[in-house]
Design an enzyme around this catalytic site. Sequence first.
Site, short mmCIF file in Angstrom:
data_model
loop_
_atom_site.label_atom_id
_atom_site.label_comp_id
_atom_site.label_asym_id
_atom_site.label_seq_id
_atom_site.Cartn_x
_atom_site.Cartn_y
_atom_site.Cartn_z
N HIS A 1 9.06 0.50 3.61
CA HIS A 1 10.04 0.50 4.69
C HIS A 1 10.87 -0.78 4.61
O HIS A 1 10.80 -1.53 3.62
CB HIS A 1 9.35 0.64 6.05
N GLU A 2 11.67 -1.04 5.67
CA GLU A 2 12.58 -2.19 5.64
C GLU A 2 11.85 -3.51 5.47
O GLU A 2 12.39 -4.45 4.87
CB GLU A 2 13.41 -2.24 6.93
N GLY A 3 10.64 -3.61 6.01
CA GLY A 3 9.87 -4.83 5.84
C GLY A 3 9.55 -5.10 4.39
O GLY A 3 9.72 -6.22 3.89
N HIS A 4 9.10 -4.06 3.69
CA HIS A 4 8.85 -4.20 2.24
C HIS A 4 10.14 -4.52 1.49
O HIS A 4 10.15 -5.35 0.58
CB HIS A 4 8.26 -2.91 1.68
N ASP B 1 1.73 -9.42 9.38
CA ASP B 1 0.29 -9.53 9.18
C ASP B 1 -0.06 -11.01 9.05
O ASP B 1 -0.45 -11.49 7.98
CB ASP B 1 -0.14 -8.76 7.93
N GLN C 1 -3.56 -12.06 7.81
CA GLN C 1 -3.67 -11.79 6.38
C GLN C 1 -2.94 -12.85 5.57
O GLN C 1 -3.47 -13.34 4.56
CB GLN C 1 -3.09 -10.41 6.06
N MET D 1 0.82 -1.20 0.00
CA MET D 1 0.00 0.00 0.00
C MET D 1 0.87 1.26 0.00
O MET D 1 0.38 2.36 0.26
CB MET D 1 -0.95 0.00 1.19
N GLY D 2 2.16 1.09 -0.29
CA GLY D 2 3.03 2.24 -0.39
C GLY D 2 3.68 2.61 0.93
O GLY D 2 3.55 1.92 1.93
N TYR D 3 4.42 3.73 0.90
CA TYR D 3 5.21 4.21 2.03
C TYR D 3 6.12 3.08 2.51
O TYR D 3 6.08 2.65 3.65
CB TYR D 3 4.33 4.74 3.16
#
Length: 273
Positions: free
Chosen positions: A34-37, A150, A153, A30-32
């Site tokens: 961070h390190e997780g992405h 998540d 999810q 969903m954008g923004y």
Amino acid sequence: MEKVYTVKEVREQVKAWRREGLTVGLVPTMGYLHEGHASLIKKAVEQNDKVVVSVFLNPTQFGPTEDLEAYPRDFEADCKLCESIGAAMVFHPEPSEMYAPDFCTWVDMDVLSKTLCGKSRPIHFRGVCTVVSKLFNIVTPDRAYFGQKDAQQLAIIRRMVRDLNMDIEIVGDGLAKSSRNTYLNEEERKAALILSKAVFLGKKMVEDGETSAAAVKEAMIKKIESEPMAKIDYVEAVDGLSMQPVEEIKAPVLVAMAVYIGKTRLIDNFIVE
């Protein structure tokens, strides 16, 4: 790296890659970022010839009183991160590209979506399942990547893929971080550490031989309540596959929580494999 904004552009490029015999990975976000992405994108780049990162703030998974408008956005920074890691494409559609004005077809799920976050956010997972199904249909990836933070999810998406016979491998990654952390001020950031402290306490109890879900939850709740700024939404122990409450901690079990720090709702969990 390409930036594309329409379903047609994505499909044309993916078809061209397929003609070359290339594999495709998808990282829905969903954008923004961070390190997780970044961890997910790196794994996808390692395991696939081409990687598509979707940056789409999906309106259908937000309730009427939730933080859609306040959700942080920085598309240019997102693109720089994706390019630096090796993504081949960023797909950034407008809501009107994903949902026609008379859109009325949904992907929903019983059982798994009724507990934990689904209990306090009743439309959330219908929106998640619908948009993820649409992204799978648009990109047709070999593999798709989701964060273990998540956990509900991830379990729901895995079940959806199984139940609907989707030919996609779902890959989870364990680095826990949330874009909503940016909502917290300095005092709230310190208070939010109570989530990881509660997780550490619960994990240690299980490692030391505790099998009573009630005992583990009670200890974690007591720990969280020691932080004046924390307000508990839930602390639950559920079966790792069905997401239904358990009395005995016997693998696979997910111990998950949602806690408000100020106005910000944060989640954390640990899994007993």
